[in-house]
Design a protein around this motif. Sequence first.
Motif, PDB file in Angstrom:
ATOM      1  N   LEU A  19      19.381  24.471  -9.888  1.00 13.14           N
ATOM      2  CA  LEU A  19      20.512  23.541  -9.723  1.00 13.14           C
ATOM      3  C   LEU A  19      20.726  23.198  -8.253  1.00 13.14           C
ATOM      4  N   PHE A  20      20.559  24.209  -7.384  1.00 11.33           N
ATOM      5  CA  PHE A  20      20.750  23.965  -5.960  1.00 11.33           C
ATOM      6  C   PHE A  20      19.685  23.009  -5.415  1.00 11.33           C
ATOM      7  N   GLN A  21      18.444  23.222  -5.796  1.00 14.57           N
ATOM      8  CA  GLN A  21      17.378  22.339  -5.335  1.00 14.57           C
ATOM      9  C   GLN A  21      17.599  20.902  -5.829  1.00 14.57           C
ATOM     10  N   LYS A  37      19.459  12.095  -0.755  1.00 14.03           N
ATOM     11  CA  LYS A  37      19.223  10.684  -1.100  1.00 14.03           C
ATOM     12  C   LYS A  37      20.535   9.892  -1.202  1.00 14.03           C
ATOM     13  N   LYS A  38      21.672  10.535  -0.862  1.00 19.00           N
ATOM     14  CA  LYS A  38      22.982   9.899  -0.878  1.00 19.00           C
ATOM     15  C   LYS A  38      23.398   9.483  -2.292  1.00 19.00           C
ATOM     16  N   ILE A  39      22.906  10.237  -3.294  1.00 16.47           N
ATOM     17  CA  ILE A  39      23.224   9.913  -4.675  1.00 16.47           C
ATOM     18  C   ILE A  39      24.436  10.700  -5.152  1.00 16.47           C
ATOM     19  N   THR A  40      24.580  11.936  -4.706  1.00 18.21           N
ATOM     20  CA  THR A  40      25.680  12.781  -5.151  1.00 18.21           C
ATOM     21  C   THR A  40      26.604  13.075  -3.990  1.00 18.21           C
ATOM     22  N   ALA A  41      27.790  13.535  -4.333  1.00 17.64           N
ATOM     23  CA  ALA A  41      28.793  13.811  -3.313  1.00 17.64           C
ATOM     24  C   ALA A  41      28.491  15.145  -2.621  1.00 17.64           C
ATOM     25  N   GLU A  42      28.988  15.271  -1.393  1.00 13.36           N
ATOM     26  CA  GLU A  42      28.780  16.487  -0.625  1.00 13.36           C
ATOM     27  C   GLU A  42      29.463  17.679  -1.273  1.00 13.36           C
ATOM     28  N   GLN A  43      30.590  17.446  -1.930  1.00 15.13           N
ATOM     29  CA  GLN A  43      31.326  18.527  -2.570  1.00 15.13           C
ATOM     30  C   GLN A  43      30.498  19.196  -3.661  1.00 15.13           C
ATOM     31  N   LEU A  44      29.760  18.414  -4.439  1.00 21.26           N
ATOM     32  CA  LEU A  44      28.908  18.983  -5.486  1.00 21.26           C
ATOM     33  C   LEU A  44      27.740  19.776  -4.885  1.00 21.26           C
ATOM     34  N   PHE A  45      27.217  19.267  -3.774  1.00 17.30           N
ATOM     35  CA  PHE A  45      26.122  19.980  -3.097  1.00 17.30           C
ATOM     36  C   PHE A  45      26.601  21.332  -2.574  1.00 17.30           C
ATOM     37  N   LEU A  46      27.788  21.347  -1.950  1.00 18.27           N
ATOM     38  CA  LEU A  46      28.318  22.601  -1.420  1.00 18.27           C
ATOM     39  C   LEU A  46      28.634  23.593  -2.533  1.00 18.27           C
ATOM     40  N   LYS A  47      29.114  23.099  -3.643  1.00 13.94           N
ATOM     41  CA  LYS A  47      29.426  23.968  -4.773  1.00 13.94           C
ATOM     42  C   LYS A  47      28.140  24.587  -5.327  1.00 13.94           C
ATOM     43  N   ALA A  48      27.069  23.802  -5.429  1.00 13.53           N
ATOM     44  CA  ALA A  48      25.786  24.328  -5.919  1.00 13.53           C
ATOM     45  C   ALA A  48      25.205  25.348  -4.943  1.00 13.53           C
TER      46      ALA A  48
END
Length: 396
Positions: free
Chosen positions: A146-148, A156-167
Amino acid sequence: MSRKLALSLVILASLAVGATLPGLVARFSGARAPAVVTAPTDAPAPAEGLIPLTAVQIESAKIGVEKAGPGVIRRQITVPATVKPDPDRLARVAAKVAGVVSAMRAKLGDDVQKDQTIAVIDSREVADAKSEYLAARANFDLQSQLFQREKGLFEKKITAEQLFLKARAAFTEAKLRLDLARGKLAALDLSDAEIAALGSQPIARLREKEIHAPIRGRVIERLANIGLPVTPETQLYVLADLSEVEVELAVPVADLASVRVGQPVMLKGADGRKFEGAVRVVHSIITPDTRTGHVVATFRNADYALRAGSLLNAEITVEQSPAKVLIPRAAVQLVHNEPTVFVRVADGFEKRVVELGDGDEKSVEIIKGISAGEPIAVENSFVLKAEAGKTEIPEE
């Protein structure tokens, strides 16, 4: 004519009396007749000091011959000795987990290799730790994927930074839980190879904890049986690597000052076999009960001929000095109160008076009389002494 005849008779009578007179004188005086002189023989008389013997006679008399040569004079002391396992090569194998013994795979007296499985413990504690690890690894694999995925979408600027940090936080937590679960298994004495193989291990074996031999050695004690409840401190086996053993020496106080670390020690086994070792430790404290010094020597014991617990005698060489010519004491015989050695020559043995020097219990130095390399009688030389005595008896 008658006068000439009478004169002839007187002359003949005088000659007859002259021929018989010496015999008559000898007869009346009691003198012996002259001895008959025999012609001398051609056989030469034996040389002075030579004991003529053939090779067959020497062999039948079991006279041992060795060459004299250089050696070392040793001053030794004999002390009581006790054979013990080397503490650095002794291992007490504990269960390390709570459970029940399900298998004992080594018997008393067996030789085992390092890391060999010698027992199996059925443990609920181990089953819980393994299950926790397997769950943590499965969660780590999921959070890693999920993190990868979120990382790639975020780049790729597709998802928000908040979701990336949560993963990323979930992945970090999963990794921490996996490390903790792995550390728990390591504390239960599971190797990296065993931990890596847990994923393919049958569920029925999750309760099993294999006990491995920590050293290569022999089982000298077996302290448990199948079905015995155990705790982490319960001892199952005692292993000893007997390829090298310790020997405790009880040295009298009077000789203790002469003993040094590194001095040679000779140990004689019950079968007569000799072992060579060296002093490793000289304790400074005297044993109160026996009033002896405590000295420890080490010995190689590749074939296990030295058995732990044996009570033997040891010889400690406390002093050594070289000698140019050193021979066994058995080779020296006293002839007319003079030290004598019998040297092997072509026709037998030659008796030779020698001058003795320093020596020890078994050997003696020759200062004068024989040279290095000369063959001498070293066994049954008393036979030659007896033969030499026969040749000195005067003939009538």
